[in-house]
Write an enzyme that holds these catalytic residues in place. Structure first.
Site, PDB file in Angstrom:
ATOM      1  N   SER A   1      -7.196  -1.703   2.932  1.00 52.10           N
ATOM      2  CA  SER A   1      -8.000  -1.324   1.631  1.00 52.10           C
ATOM      3  C   SER A   1      -7.317  -2.791   0.814  1.00 52.10           C
ATOM      4  CB  SER A   1      -7.532  -0.287   1.156  1.00 52.10           C
ATOM      5  OG  SER A   1      -8.405   0.786   1.099  1.00 52.10           O
TER       6      SER A   1
ATOM      7  N   ARG B   1       1.560   3.407  -4.563  1.00 54.51           N
ATOM      8  CA  ARG B   1       1.713   1.764  -4.153  1.00 54.51           C
ATOM      9  C   ARG B   1       2.939   0.809  -4.682  1.00 54.51           C
ATOM     10  NH1 ARG B   1      -1.137   4.875  -1.937  1.00 54.51           N
ATOM     11  NH2 ARG B   1      -3.656   4.408  -0.572  1.00 54.51           N
TER      12      ARG B   1
ATOM     13  N   GLU C   1      -4.203  -5.399  -3.164  1.00 52.78           N
ATOM     14  CA  GLU C   1      -3.388  -4.579  -2.630  1.00 52.78           C
ATOM     15  C   GLU C   1      -2.507  -5.112  -1.539  1.00 52.78           C
ATOM     16  OE1 GLU C   1      -3.861  -0.327  -0.054  1.00 52.78           O
ATOM     17  OE2 GLU C   1      -4.120  -0.207  -2.385  1.00 52.78           O
TER      18      GLU C   1
END
Length: 304
Positions: free
Chosen positions: A226, A176, A296
């Site tokens: 998410s 990420r 996230e």
């Protein structure tokens, strides 16, 4: 907002491509967010460059938006100029076994183009609900694949309007992460390398992954995907479930009962609801398991 800025933007992108006090809830998959002072939709690289340079000259902050699929915009909205690179900046070329696409192309569209040209390797990304630009920025991944596995190079613009090309290695992709955010780059486009495959097999794989998403993820509710990064050695959703937080709700925001790794908008959720819920979850998980959950989803906009 100064008349100089609005007049300048009108000359660059046309009045029809400028909106004032535009609700960001209309431009995020969470369906949450207050108004952007100015919302512009440039059509090409030169318009993007001119908008950036005008914002710099006027000392006005700007933020680059795609589909808004990994974003939580504050209830107070966003100052300055939001530059959306979406379906108005979404060209794609097929170059043998490679695709070159602009940042605004949806990953689902790239998946269809890959399938139609019997190209395999993109199946993992075809169901991710975002644009190529956002996927490159955060090295999006799913079902064992990541963007770094298929990218050859990325075309970028810095906040001075300069354009450069970075190889996959130079992008410093990791979980990420890429160099995009830390260097304030704007993703303009990327070259994706794939392989020749069998159309039936590609289609079957895409159907299997779509079915798995539908089965496991709360696609029937607005969300930002998410909510938490995967802690090393754990799964965020399982930690949240084991902490007894399945279905936990603050205002209109809820931990999904279908997949505890997702915060969903059950209806009229505010950014404040989501932030309170996220704080509660992080505290409970840490108190229970001594594991720190890291969000996230990106929070942007005016401080609350």
């Amino acid at each position: 907002m100064s008349e100089n800025l609005i007049d300048g933007l009108s000359r660059i992108v046309g009045k029809e491509n400028i909106k004032l006090d535009e609700p960001m809830a209309k431009h995020t998959t969470f369906k949450i967010g207050g108004p952007a002072q100015v919302f512009v939709t440039p059509m090409n690289t030169e318009e993007i460059r001119q908008v950036v340079l005008l914002c710099k000259a006027e000392k006005v902050p700007f933020f680059v938006l795609g589909k808004g699929s990994n974003l939580l915009v504050s209830d107070e909205g966003m100052e300055g100029v939001v530059i959306q690179l979406y379906d108005q900046f979404a060209d794609c070329q097929v170059l043998g076994n490679q695709l070159y696409a602009n940042a605004g192309v949806m990953l689902s569209k790239l998946g269809r183009i890959a399938y139609e040209n019997s190209l395999t390797g993109f199946e993992f990304a075809s169901g991710i609900p975002g644009t190529l630009g956002g996927a490159v920025m955060m090295n999006a991944g799913a079902y064992g694949g990541e963007m770094k596995d298929i990218i050859t190079f990325v075309d970028l613009m810095d906040d001075e309007g300069n354009i450069c090309t970075k190889s996959c290695e130079e992008m410093d992709f990791s979980y990420r992460h890429s160099i995009v955010e830390e260097h304030s780059y704007i993703v303009l486009g990327a070259l994706i390398h794939l392989r020749q495959g069998e159309k039936n097999e590609i289609q079957q794989k895409m159907k299997e992954l779509a079915a798995a998403r539908k089965l496991k993820q709360p696609l029937e509710f607005p969300s930002a995907g998410s909510t938490f990064k995967r802690p090393e050695g754990y799964f965020a959703g399982k930690l949240i479930m084991d902490a007894g937080l399945r279905g936990y709700q603050v205002g209109g925001a809820q931990i999904s009962e279908k997949h505890c790794g997702f915060v969903i908008n059950k209806g009229n959720a505010t950014a404040s609801d989501v932030l309170k819920l996220v704080d509660d979850v992080r505290k409970k998980v840490y108190d229970t398991f001594q594991v720190e959950l890291e969000p996230e989803v990106r929070l942007v906009g005016r401080k609350q």
